[in-house]
Design a protein around this motif. Sequence first.
Motif, PDB file in Angstrom:
ATOM      1  N   CYS A  40      -4.966 -36.302 -23.566  1.00 15.32           N
ATOM      2  CA  CYS A  40      -4.991 -35.195 -22.601  1.00 15.32           C
ATOM      3  C   CYS A  40      -4.255 -33.969 -23.148  1.00 15.32           C
ATOM      4  N   PRO A  41      -4.943 -32.829 -23.295  1.00 18.80           N
ATOM      5  CA  PRO A  41      -4.302 -31.652 -23.876  1.00 18.80           C
ATOM      6  C   PRO A  41      -3.255 -31.021 -22.950  1.00 18.80           C
ATOM      7  N   LEU A  42      -3.257 -31.414 -21.689  1.00 22.98           N
ATOM      8  CA  LEU A  42      -2.291 -30.836 -20.749  1.00 22.98           C
ATOM      9  C   LEU A  42      -1.174 -31.806 -20.393  1.00 22.98           C
ATOM     10  N   MET A  46       2.480 -32.137 -17.494  1.00 23.96           N
ATOM     11  CA  MET A  46       2.300 -32.859 -16.236  1.00 23.96           C
ATOM     12  C   MET A  46       3.556 -33.623 -15.846  1.00 23.96           C
ATOM     13  N   PRO A  50      -1.410 -38.866 -16.821  1.00 19.50           N
ATOM     14  CA  PRO A  50      -2.685 -39.305 -16.246  1.00 19.50           C
ATOM     15  C   PRO A  50      -2.789 -40.816 -16.006  1.00 19.50           C
ATOM     16  N   CYS A  74      -4.690 -30.258 -14.635  1.00 18.90           N
ATOM     17  CA  CYS A  74      -5.883 -30.807 -15.300  1.00 18.90           C
ATOM     18  C   CYS A  74      -6.908 -29.693 -15.482  1.00 18.90           C
ATOM     19  N   ALA A  75      -7.413 -29.557 -16.706  1.00 24.01           N
ATOM     20  CA  ALA A  75      -8.379 -28.495 -17.004  1.00 24.01           C
ATOM     21  C   ALA A  75      -9.823 -28.990 -16.896  1.00 24.01           C
ATOM     22  N   ALA A  76     -10.007 -30.211 -16.390  1.00 21.30           N
ATOM     23  CA  ALA A  76     -11.354 -30.784 -16.259  1.00 21.30           C
ATOM     24  C   ALA A  76     -12.099 -30.784 -17.588  1.00 21.30           C
ATOM     25  N   CYS A  77     -11.365 -31.133 -18.663  1.00 18.62           N
ATOM     26  CA  CYS A  77     -11.960 -31.047 -20.002  1.00 18.62           C
ATOM     27  C   CYS A  77     -12.731 -32.307 -20.381  1.00 18.62           C
ATOM     28  N   LEU A  78     -12.570 -33.370 -19.603  1.00 20.85           N
ATOM     29  CA  LEU A  78     -13.305 -34.631 -19.779  1.00 20.85           C
ATOM     30  C   LEU A  78     -12.927 -35.420 -21.037  1.00 20.85           C
ATOM     31  N   THR A  79     -11.817 -35.067 -21.669  1.00 20.28           N
ATOM     32  CA  THR A  79     -11.380 -35.846 -22.831  1.00 20.28           C
ATOM     33  C   THR A  79     -11.067 -37.282 -22.406  1.00 20.28           C
ATOM     34  N   CYS A  80     -10.299 -37.404 -21.332  1.00 22.57           N
ATOM     35  CA  CYS A  80      -9.925 -38.732 -20.838  1.00 22.57           C
ATOM     36  C   CYS A  80     -11.171 -39.547 -20.508  1.00 22.57           C
ATOM     37  N   MET A  94      -9.170 -36.886 -10.835  1.00 24.74           N
ATOM     38  CA  MET A  94      -8.363 -35.664 -10.667  1.00 24.74           C
ATOM     39  C   MET A  94      -9.046 -34.715  -9.679  1.00 24.74           C
TER      40      MET A  94
END
Lengths: 136, 290
Positions: A40-42, A46, A50, A74-80, A94
């Motif tokens: 997670c880039p963020l 946090m 996550p 959460c930037a909703a980047c979908l990495t997770c 999220m």
Amino acid sequence: MRALIHKNNMQEKDLLREVEELSGQNLYACYQCGKCTAGCPLAFSMDILPHTIIRLMQLGQLEPVLSSNTPWHCAACLTCSSRCPKGVDLARVMEALRALLIRAGYAPIQVFRLPAELAAQLPQQAAVSALRKHSG
Amino acid sequence: MKLLYYPGCTLRTVAQTFDLSAKAVAAALDIELVELTDFTCCGGLFPQTTDNLMSLLAPARVLVHAQRTDPAQRLMTLCTFCYNTLKRTHYTLAQDAQKRAIVSEYLEEPYRAEVRVVHLLEVLRDDIGYEAISQKIAANGAVQALQGARVAPYYGCLLLRPSDEIGMDDPEQPTILEDLLHTLGCTVVDFPWKTECCGSFLSVSKPELARQCSQTIVQRATQLGAEMLVTTCPLCSYNIAYMGPNHTAMTVAYFTQLLGLALGLDQDQLGLRTDALHQQMTSQWKGGAI
Ligand code: SF4
Ligand code: SF4
């Protein structure tokens, strides 16, 4: 977010079911490997990581989850979601948490006054998307 | 080859260079772009809650618009957000007849779930082919234009994910952008941060977080010796250029601009003279061809 729990006269287990319904995810599928957090880039920003968000919900502890800054960072980047070995779409979880809070009247959007130079170049897609993510 | 084209809001405003360069490149490669008339907003991001049908209306309206305009043609997009949102909306409505029926109630006509959303990168790989692009570059005598430019490919987050719905390339180890850049003669930096998120819309709601995300990407690219980050999304470009360290220390270009240069197209057509960022690109760039 005790207020939210009281306001809707909901038990924590009802809220939990609501998160599962809104996200379409089985929270108990998670086996806590931590891959979501690792990518997670963020995560650095946090207050609850996550994978811990999921763990707390598995344990029925919604209050810290709903009070945390995590859904809003959460930037909703979908990495997770793309890395979870158990197929848990954490980005949807999220989003469900944000929706739950927004729909209960808790709206944390703060629109920043960007410096003019930045505002002039800001892509419209950013403004539209930020408002979407803060309007349930 | 004919394609419907949906530019979206950002390509009409702050990312005109992306729109211009894509059109110039398409013309050079004999792709006829038929732009949707009076198009509406795609909604920016795909709504991820299971019950939020209202937020599917904006993207569904664009799909129906395409369906009405020319059902035989595919719908091409460039902006990552438009591409992701339209493709995911199509996927959702194609899978779920009930949702499709409800959403259709609110539209000018029912959505038949037949619109095929494609990205220009896919068209270049699958329809035109890199071999044909190479030949075109050689034929235009511009083969040297990008020789030696050290570029880092940057996909960002939403171009490839979720891969079962998007299906452009591997979400973890994509090569579609590298393959194109190799074709253009660039020296492509192996860039492990290529699918790391730039901070996305947090540049509006939490700018300090977007700044940190973008800084990491720019710093890593710099450490790896890249002179330029090649992007596919106006928001990635913005965050990297304005949220990264020292504001624009890293040159940022759209893949369409590099392709246009390699094809020997006029710089004005590629938006290279009007945009401050790309002016910087021309002055900094060691290759010196522009
Ligand atoms: S990656 Fe999936 S299984 Fe692993 S901790 Fe995260 S949600 Fe749980
Ligand atoms: S979708 Fe959200 S939680 Fe998942 S990796 Fe991206 S920022 Fe982190």
